[in-house]
Design a protein around this motif. Structure first.
Motif, PDB file in Angstrom:
ATOM      1  N   ILE A  47       0.724  -1.104   0.001  1.00 44.31           N
ATOM      2  CA  ILE A  47       0.079   0.189  -0.003  1.00 44.31           C
ATOM      3  C   ILE A  47       0.866   1.263   0.054  1.00 44.31           C
ATOM      4  CG2 ILE A  47      -1.501   1.289   1.357  1.00 44.31           C
ATOM      5  CD1 ILE A  47      -2.975  -1.460   2.094  1.00 44.31           C
ATOM      6  N   ALA A  48       1.816   1.240   0.709  1.00 46.85           N
ATOM      7  CA  ALA A  48       2.763   2.341   0.995  1.00 46.85           C
ATOM      8  C   ALA A  48       3.522   2.705  -0.549  1.00 46.85           C
ATOM      9  CB  ALA A  48       3.864   2.165   1.979  1.00 46.85           C
ATOM     10  N   THR A  49       3.583   1.713  -1.103  1.00 41.36           N
ATOM     11  CA  THR A  49       4.333   1.978  -2.536  1.00 41.36           C
ATOM     12  C   THR A  49       3.439   1.972  -3.637  1.00 41.36           C
ATOM     13  OG1 THR A  49       4.613  -0.386  -2.703  1.00 41.36           O
ATOM     14  CG2 THR A  49       6.603   0.603  -2.183  1.00 41.36           C
ATOM     15  N   GLY A  50       2.209   1.940  -3.354  1.00 34.02           N
ATOM     16  CA  GLY A  50       1.031   2.271  -4.555  1.00 34.02           C
ATOM     17  C   GLY A  50       0.789   0.875  -5.252  1.00 34.02           C
ATOM     18  N   PHE A  51       1.194  -0.217  -4.918  1.00 35.05           N
ATOM     19  CA  PHE A  51       1.034  -1.438  -5.668  1.00 35.05           C
ATOM     20  C   PHE A  51      -0.291  -2.236  -5.245  1.00 35.05           C
ATOM     21  CE2 PHE A  51       5.587  -1.854  -6.190  1.00 35.05           C
ATOM     22  CZ  PHE A  51       5.595  -2.189  -7.810  1.00 35.05           C
ATOM     23  N   LEU A  52      -0.781  -1.758  -4.103  1.00 37.78           N
ATOM     24  CA  LEU A  52      -2.022  -2.098  -3.527  1.00 37.78           C
ATOM     25  C   LEU A  52      -3.005  -1.095  -3.303  1.00 37.78           C
ATOM     26  CD1 LEU A  52      -3.361  -4.912  -3.153  1.00 37.78           C
ATOM     27  CD2 LEU A  52      -2.237  -4.859  -0.948  1.00 37.78           C
ATOM     28  N   ALA A  53      -4.201  -0.917  -3.177  1.00 36.31           N
ATOM     29  CA  ALA A  53      -5.302   0.361  -2.666  1.00 36.31           C
ATOM     30  C   ALA A  53      -5.590  -0.155  -1.277  1.00 36.31           C
ATOM     31  CB  ALA A  53      -6.323   0.610  -3.838  1.00 36.31           C
ATOM     32  N   ALA A  54      -5.623   0.767  -0.447  1.00 37.76           N
ATOM     33  CA  ALA A  54      -6.104   0.705   0.714  1.00 37.76           C
ATOM     34  C   ALA A  54      -7.656   0.606   0.363  1.00 37.76           C
ATOM     35  CB  ALA A  54      -5.620   1.719   1.633  1.00 37.76           C
ATOM     36  N   ASP A  55      -8.135  -0.022   1.765  1.00 29.68           N
ATOM     37  CA  ASP A  55      -9.791   0.007   1.941  1.00 29.68           C
ATOM     38  C   ASP A  55     -10.106   1.419   2.557  1.00 29.68           C
ATOM     39  OD1 ASP A  55     -10.267  -2.264   0.255  1.00 29.68           O
ATOM     40  OD2 ASP A  55      -9.895  -3.414   2.325  1.00 29.68           O
ATOM     41  N   ASN A  67      -0.821   7.291  -4.624  1.00 29.11           N
ATOM     42  CA  ASN A  67      -2.027   6.785  -5.668  1.00 29.11           C
ATOM     43  C   ASN A  67      -1.177   6.052  -6.668  1.00 29.11           C
ATOM     44  OD1 ASN A  67      -3.405   7.033  -8.061  1.00 29.11           O
ATOM     45  ND2 ASN A  67      -4.604   8.730  -7.207  1.00 29.11           N
ATOM     46  N   GLU A  68      -2.155   4.813  -6.823  1.00 22.25           N
ATOM     47  CA  GLU A  68      -1.098   3.833  -7.761  1.00 22.25           C
ATOM     48  C   GLU A  68      -0.796   4.506  -9.160  1.00 22.25           C
ATOM     49  OE1 GLU A  68      -5.104   1.980  -6.935  1.00 22.25           O
ATOM     50  OE2 GLU A  68      -4.154   3.425  -5.678  1.00 22.25           O
ATOM     51  N   MET A  69      -1.907   5.494  -9.536  1.00 25.28           N
ATOM     52  CA  MET A  69      -1.902   6.076 -10.919  1.00 25.28           C
ATOM     53  C   MET A  69      -0.831   7.395 -10.987  1.00 25.28           C
ATOM     54  SD  MET A  69      -4.056   4.332 -12.035  1.00 25.28           S
ATOM     55  CE  MET A  69      -4.161   4.814 -13.676  1.00 25.28           C
ATOM     56  N   ILE A  77       9.443   6.775  -4.358  1.00 25.11           N
ATOM     57  CA  ILE A  77       9.704   5.455  -3.245  1.00 25.11           C
ATOM     58  C   ILE A  77      10.506   4.354  -4.356  1.00 25.11           C
ATOM     59  CG2 ILE A  77       8.180   3.366  -2.527  1.00 25.11           C
ATOM     60  CD1 ILE A  77       6.728   5.063  -0.991  1.00 25.11           C
ATOM     61  N   GLY A  78      11.216   3.755  -3.397  1.00 28.48           N
ATOM     62  CA  GLY A  78      11.915   2.369  -4.173  1.00 28.48           C
ATOM     63  C   GLY A  78      11.352   1.257  -3.393  1.00 28.48           C
ATOM     64  N   TYR A  79      11.217   0.225  -3.860  1.00 26.87           N
ATOM     65  CA  TYR A  79      10.459  -0.988  -3.163  1.00 26.87           C
ATOM     66  C   TYR A  79      11.428  -2.083  -3.634  1.00 26.87           C
ATOM     67  CZ  TYR A  79       6.761  -4.292  -2.390  1.00 26.87           C
ATOM     68  OH  TYR A  79       6.074  -5.508  -2.051  1.00 26.87           O
ATOM     69  N   LEU A  80      11.612  -3.024  -2.544  1.00 26.78           N
ATOM     70  CA  LEU A  80      12.177  -4.385  -2.958  1.00 26.78           C
ATOM     71  C   LEU A  80      11.298  -5.281  -2.353  1.00 26.78           C
ATOM     72  CD1 LEU A  80      14.505  -6.148  -3.898  1.00 26.78           C
ATOM     73  CD2 LEU A  80      15.700  -5.707  -1.785  1.00 26.78           C
ATOM     74  N   PRO A  81      10.495  -5.954  -3.353  1.00 21.45           N
ATOM     75  CA  PRO A  81       9.517  -6.896  -2.645  1.00 21.45           C
ATOM     76  C   PRO A  81      10.260  -8.155  -2.056  1.00 21.45           C
ATOM     77  CG  PRO A  81       9.356  -6.791  -5.350  1.00 21.45           C
ATOM     78  CD  PRO A  81      10.503  -5.902  -4.641  1.00 21.45           C
ATOM     79  N   GLU A  82       9.537  -8.944  -1.482  1.00 22.54           N
ATOM     80  CA  GLU A  82       9.951 -10.022  -0.762  1.00 22.54           C
ATOM     81  C   GLU A  82      10.389 -11.101  -1.650  1.00 22.54           C
ATOM     82  OE1 GLU A  82       6.959 -12.257   2.171  1.00 22.54           O
ATOM     83  OE2 GLU A  82       8.833 -13.141   2.834  1.00 22.54           O
TER      84      GLU A  82
END
Ligand code: ADP
Ligand code: ADP
Length: 222
Positions: A47-55, A67-69, A77-82
């Motif tokens: 959610i913090a990186t914008g890959f997923l929307a919060a409810d 915002n994902e868009m 933001i830089g993101y290293l997924p698990e």
């Protein structure tokens, strides 16, 4: 260089993965996001990186709402997924150029890729294919990838899990170096990792923040 999470909730069906999660990271700190498997760490990071929307609720980077868009905010933001989906057949340099291409670095691609190879200690490995690298070196490629567009905030999902002791210390050292200039949030289910890397710790359990403070509290109350 701030990351703020405002009252974020996320449900998968009826199951709450996150409920009313809030915290704030200010410039230039390394924060550990500690909790057992299934606590909600990956969900919050996506959610913090914008890959997923919060409810409910939202994340804010440098005061701008995620915002994902919104490409501009996501670039901060830089993101290293698990489970970082690296391409084993690509050469390290080829892969990093490909990632740089996604960020439209244009003429800055070559110098930036060379700089990242040097800074993440891949100088002797960049001519290899990703599939030939050890887990520790693949994790360096992941760090180079997450940093290629020079983000302000770096989010690392379980970056040290599964590394052998030598690799572990090298990756920790890289994270410490990044933490001197960027805000870093990293998740782990291992308390020792928090102690090794940071002052600040945020503890999550079953989708709720149960503690937020200095790593000293790990030795006392919990
Ligand atoms: P962590 O990263 O701390 O291990 P996650 O954020 O991956 O936790 O998961 C939090 C909870 O949400 C867990 O109960 C997990 O099973 C559930 N969950 C995660 N992703 C999904 C999904 N795509 N669909 C359904 N449930 C999910
Ligand atoms: P997807 O098609 O799964 O949504 P993207 O095309 O958005 O993925 O991103 C592809 C790759 O680019 C991801 O593996 C991710 O590591 C990297 N990436 C995308 N957005 C970001 C970001 N905001 N910060 C860091 N890396 C990113």
């Amino acid at each position: 260089m701030s990351l703020a999470i405002h009252q974020v909730s996320k449900y998968y069906g009826k199951q709450a993965a996150l409920e009313n999660v809030s915290f704030r990271l200010n410039g230039g700190e390394i924060a550990g996001f500690l909790g057992p498997n299934g606590a909600g760490k990956s969900t919050l990071m996506k959610i913090a990186t914008g890959f997923l929307a919060a409810d409910h609720g939202f994340a804010e980077v440098n005061g701008q709402r995620m915002n994902e868009m919104n490409v501009e905010v996501r670039r901060m933001i830089g993101y290293l997924p698990e489970h970082n989906p690296l391409y084993p057949d690509l050469y390290v340099k080829e892969y990093l150029r490909f990632v740089a291409g996604m960020y439209h670095l244009g003429r800055r691609t070559k110098p930036r890729v060379d700089e990242m190879i040097e800074r993440t200690g891949l100088t002797h490995e960049y001519k290899k294919r990703i599939g030939e690298l050890s887990k520790g070196y693949r994790q360096r490629v992941g760090l180079a990838q997450a940093l290629i567009h020079d983000p302000n905030v770096l989010i690392l999902d379980e970056p040290t899990t599964g590394l052998d002791p030598n690799q572990l210390e090298e990756i920790r050292q890289l994270i410490r170096e990044v933490g001197q200039e960027k805000t870093v949030l990293f998740s782990t289910h291992i308390m020792q990792e928090v102690k090794a890397l940071c002052q600040r710790v945020i503890i999550i359990h079953q989708g709720h923040i149960v503690a937020d403070g200095t790593e000293q509290m790990l030795t006392h109350d919990i």
